[in-house]
Design an enzyme around this catalytic site. Structure first.
Site, PDB file in Angstrom:
ATOM      1  CB  ALA A   1      -8.295   7.361   5.017  1.00 44.22           C
ATOM      2  N   GLY A   2     -10.822   7.534   7.108  1.00 43.97           N
ATOM      3  CA  GLY A   2     -11.914   8.412   7.496  1.00 43.97           C
ATOM      4  C   GLY A   2     -13.213   7.733   7.863  1.00 43.97           C
TER       5      GLY A   2
ATOM      6  N   GLY B   1      -8.020   8.679  10.175  1.00 45.78           N
ATOM      7  CA  GLY B   1      -8.322   8.709  11.600  1.00 45.78           C
ATOM      8  C   GLY B   1      -9.325   9.751  12.030  1.00 45.78           C
TER       9      GLY B   1
ATOM     10  CG  ASN C   1      -5.771   0.742  11.980  1.00 50.47           C
ATOM     11  OD1 ASN C   1      -4.593   0.669  11.704  1.00 50.47           O
ATOM     12  ND2 ASN C   1      -6.186   0.392  13.194  1.00 50.47           N
TER      13      ASN C   1
ATOM     14  CE  LYS D   1      -3.107   2.735   2.845  1.00 50.66           C
ATOM     15  NZ  LYS D   1      -3.736   2.885   4.176  1.00 50.66           N
TER      16      LYS D   1
END
Length: 255
Positions: free
Chosen positions: A183-184, A157, A205, A96
């Site tokens: 993401a987000g 995050g 994550n 990635k």
């Protein structure tokens, strides 16, 4: 099925492995998520130091495909060096590409991401670049030959969800390679929405590791992604300005 670089996966949930409260919670969250692809930052792993514990030791690696990422890189050259380190460890040839252009927003650097992706493709990597929701940039990355496109829903995050679903839908519509929303994402609702747009997968994550109950959230995200995909495949009804009766009008008694 999800197809990336000649590999086939059943799960459409990719799970990050950072910031869990403990190895035990991390392992249980990974298990209940049923994710098959796990991503981790090479810079945060002691992959060559056997005396240092890491999450890899807690898992049956025969069940997972590892996706190292180049988090911490701010230039293409740094990203390439990190990717080479991951490949030298023998873990996986997938990478990635993450090249951050702004330390505050953690948004990716488009120019360096393009450069890093091109360099790594030339070295034979299976390349999955983290990018913004820029439709043109996504097309240029695909033209380079990347194996998937990973546009962010919002800053890493942040938990803000899908800030620009229109652009994401444009990227999904034009892409001939898998689109993985990355993401987000902050809630199961966000994950389901991404899949309803037609995304091929979602990478999570912080939404899991930062939840009050990471294990329960991992299960919730799994179910949300599955239901969102089913909704996309089923095809939602069109939006209308006015109501439409769901009951038949024929045979109603006259008064």
């Amino acid at each position: 099925m999800l197809h990336i670089g000649g590999k086939t996966f059943t799960s459409r949930l990719l799970l990050g492995t950072g910031k869990y409260p403990s190895f035990e919670v991390q392992k249980e969250a990974v298990n209940v998520s049923e994710a098959e692809i796990l991503t981790f930052a090479v810079r945060r792993m002691n992959i060559f130091e056997a005396s240092q514990p890491n999450f890899l030791e807690q898992l049956d690696l025969s069940k997972y495909t590892l996706l190292p990422n180049t988090a911490g890189a701010s230039t293409a050259d740094e990203a390439v060096r990190i990717a080479r380190l991951a490949k030298a460890s023998g873990l996986c040839d997938m990478i990635k590409v993450e090249v951050i252009g702004c330390s505050r927003s953690l948004l990716p650097d488009p120019v360096e991401t393009l450069k890093a992706s091109e360099m790594l493709l030339e070295e034979g990597f299976i390349v999955l670049p983290y990018t913004s929701d820029d439709v043109v940039l996504a097309r240029k990355l695909e033209e380079l030959g990347v194996h998937a496109i990973m546009p962010g829903a919002s800053p890493i995050g942040s938990g803000q969800g899908l800030l620009n679903p229109l652009n994401l839908s444009f990227i999904i519509e034009q892409a001939k390679v898998p689109v993985i929303i990355d993401a987000g994402v902050g809630s199961p609702k966000d994950a389901a929405y991404a899949m309803e747009l037609g995304a091929d997968a979602v990478l999570l994550n912080t939404a899991v590791s930062g939840a009050k109950d990471p294990v329960k959230m991992a299960k919730a995200m799994k179910l949300a992604i599955e239901s969102g995909r089913l909704g996309f495949e089923a095809g939602r009804i069109p939006l209308k300005n006015y109501g439409t009766a769901s009951s038949p009008q024929e045979g109603m008694p006259a008064f």
